[in-house]
Design a protein around this motif. Structure first.
Motif, PDB file in Angstrom:
ATOM      1  N   PHE A  75       0.173 -10.097   1.731  1.00 23.57           N
ATOM      2  CA  PHE A  75       1.540 -10.623   1.702  1.00 23.57           C
ATOM      3  C   PHE A  75       2.486  -9.730   2.505  1.00 23.57           C
ATOM      4  CE2 PHE A  75       5.770 -10.626  -0.295  1.00 23.57           C
ATOM      5  CZ  PHE A  75       6.124 -11.951  -0.092  1.00 23.57           C
ATOM      6  N   PHE A  76       2.407  -8.419   2.292  1.00 24.23           N
ATOM      7  CA  PHE A  76       3.348  -7.499   2.935  1.00 24.23           C
ATOM      8  C   PHE A  76       2.983  -7.201   4.387  1.00 24.23           C
ATOM      9  CE2 PHE A  76       4.540  -6.697  -1.477  1.00 24.23           C
ATOM     10  CZ  PHE A  76       5.921  -6.769  -1.358  1.00 24.23           C
ATOM     11  N   LYS A  77       1.775  -7.554   4.833  1.00 20.50           N
ATOM     12  CA  LYS A  77       1.438  -7.390   6.253  1.00 20.50           C
ATOM     13  C   LYS A  77       2.251  -8.338   7.120  1.00 20.50           C
ATOM     14  CE  LYS A  77      -3.237  -5.581   6.194  1.00 20.50           C
ATOM     15  NZ  LYS A  77      -4.659  -5.857   6.382  1.00 20.50           N
ATOM     16  N   LYS A  78       2.713  -9.431   6.530  1.00 17.61           N
ATOM     17  CA  LYS A  78       3.493 -10.417   7.270  1.00 17.61           C
ATOM     18  C   LYS A  78       4.939  -9.960   7.462  1.00 17.61           C
ATOM     19  CE  LYS A  78       0.603 -14.050   5.418  1.00 17.61           C
ATOM     20  NZ  LYS A  78       0.491 -15.114   4.436  1.00 17.61           N
ATOM     21  N   ALA A  79       5.347  -8.943   6.728  1.00 17.29           N
ATOM     22  CA  ALA A  79       6.723  -8.430   6.831  1.00 17.29           C
ATOM     23  C   ALA A  79       6.866  -7.590   8.100  1.00 17.29           C
ATOM     24  CB  ALA A  79       7.045  -7.585   5.602  1.00 17.29           C
ATOM     25  N   GLN A 102       3.956  -0.291   3.593  1.00 12.75           N
ATOM     26  CA  GLN A 102       4.169   0.193   4.957  1.00 12.75           C
ATOM     27  C   GLN A 102       3.478   1.533   5.180  1.00 12.75           C
ATOM     28  OE1 GLN A 102       6.027  -1.134   7.778  1.00 12.75           O
ATOM     29  NE2 GLN A 102       5.548  -2.926   6.548  1.00 12.75           N
ATOM     30  N   ILE A 103       3.385   2.358   4.147  1.00 19.28           N
ATOM     31  CA  ILE A 103       2.803   3.703   4.303  1.00 19.28           C
ATOM     32  C   ILE A 103       1.374   3.810   3.767  1.00 19.28           C
ATOM     33  CG2 ILE A 103       5.065   4.819   4.282  1.00 19.28           C
ATOM     34  CD1 ILE A 103       4.482   5.669   1.371  1.00 19.28           C
ATOM     35  N   LYS A 104       0.829   2.734   3.257  1.00 18.19           N
ATOM     36  CA  LYS A 104      -0.497   2.777   2.621  1.00 18.19           C
ATOM     37  C   LYS A 104      -1.577   3.303   3.559  1.00 18.19           C
ATOM     38  CE  LYS A 104      -3.728   0.040  -0.014  1.00 18.19           C
ATOM     39  NZ  LYS A 104      -4.891  -0.320   0.733  1.00 18.19           N
ATOM     40  N   SER A 105      -1.506   2.977   4.815  1.00 19.30           N
ATOM     41  CA  SER A 105      -2.556   3.377   5.776  1.00 19.30           C
ATOM     42  C   SER A 105      -2.636   4.894   5.966  1.00 19.30           C
ATOM     43  CB  SER A 105      -2.331   2.702   7.117  1.00 19.30           C
ATOM     44  OG  SER A 105      -1.090   3.111   7.675  1.00 19.30           O
ATOM     45  N   TYR A 106      -1.600   5.627   5.565  1.00 25.10           N
ATOM     46  CA  TYR A 106      -1.601   7.088   5.705  1.00 25.10           C
ATOM     47  C   TYR A 106      -2.367   7.793   4.602  1.00 25.10           C
ATOM     48  CZ  TYR A 106       1.897   6.568   9.355  1.00 25.10           C
ATOM     49  OH  TYR A 106       2.557   6.231  10.511  1.00 25.10           O
ATOM     50  N   TYR A 107      -2.750   7.051   3.565  1.00 24.64           N
ATOM     51  CA  TYR A 107      -3.433   7.640   2.405  1.00 24.64           C
ATOM     52  C   TYR A 107      -4.889   7.244   2.416  1.00 24.64           C
ATOM     53  CZ  TYR A 107       1.269   8.676   0.947  1.00 24.64           C
ATOM     54  OH  TYR A 107       2.548   9.162   0.907  1.00 24.64           O
ATOM     55  N   LYS A 108      -5.758   8.234   2.344  1.00 22.56           N
ATOM     56  CA  LYS A 108      -7.212   7.986   2.369  1.00 22.56           C
ATOM     57  C   LYS A 108      -7.861   8.470   1.103  1.00 22.56           C
ATOM     58  CE  LYS A 108      -6.886   6.477   6.509  1.00 22.56           C
ATOM     59  NZ  LYS A 108      -6.735   5.100   6.691  1.00 22.56           N
TER      60      LYS A 108
END
Length: 149
Positions: free
Chosen positions: A16-20, A143-149
């Motif tokens: 859902f939030f990828k479309k933002a 928005q920042i999720k990709s920075y966390y592994k």
């Protein structure tokens, strides 16, 4: 089982939030850099405020009865709100080490803190402000999720 349901909830919301519209990369990096400190500061303030609120409500509850408050339905909302605030703030404090180390577990704690805040807003009937706050919070989180592994 709980991990799978959490993962499916996060994946559904992620779609859902990828479309933002995306925040620029330097903005996301700045958010990631300050997120641990925001979690720590608001976690501490939230715990102190919730404990203080619970104490104040407890001390004033006998006076509320004399003031005409009848039953848990009217005065209990304050207790419920303070308890929810306390739980969400503990999740923020628990998120601090993980977000500082940029671990996904820290991001998950932030996510669940936001979910608890949303549920709390719905329980105490702050529906519009709760939904607006949740949309902004979840937008920033995803928005920042990709920075966390």
């Amino acid at each position: 089982m709980a991990k799978e349901s959490t993962k499916s909830i996060v994946e559904t919301m992620d779609e859902f939030f990828k479309k933002a519209p995306a925040i620029p990369a330097n903005g996301r990096e700045a958010i990631v850099k300050i997120t641990p400190w925001i979690a720590l500061i608001f976690g501490v303030l939230g715990v102190l405020g919730a404990v203080g609120g619970l104490g104040l409500l407890t001390v004033l509850s006998p006076l509320a009865v004399f003031g005409g408050v009848q039953g848990v339905s009217s005065y209990g909302a304050g207790f419920i709100a303070a308890l929810i605030w306390l739980v969400a703030s503990v999740f923020l404090l628990a998120a601090y080490p993980g977000t500082k180390a940029k671990k996904l577990s820290g991001w998950n704690m932030l996510f669940w803190s936001q979910v608890i805040h949303l549920v709390g807003s719905l329980v105490v009937l702050s529906i519009v402000s709760g939904l607006i706050g949740a949309l902004i919070g979840f937008y920033l989180l995803f928005q920042i999720k990709s920075y966390y592994k």
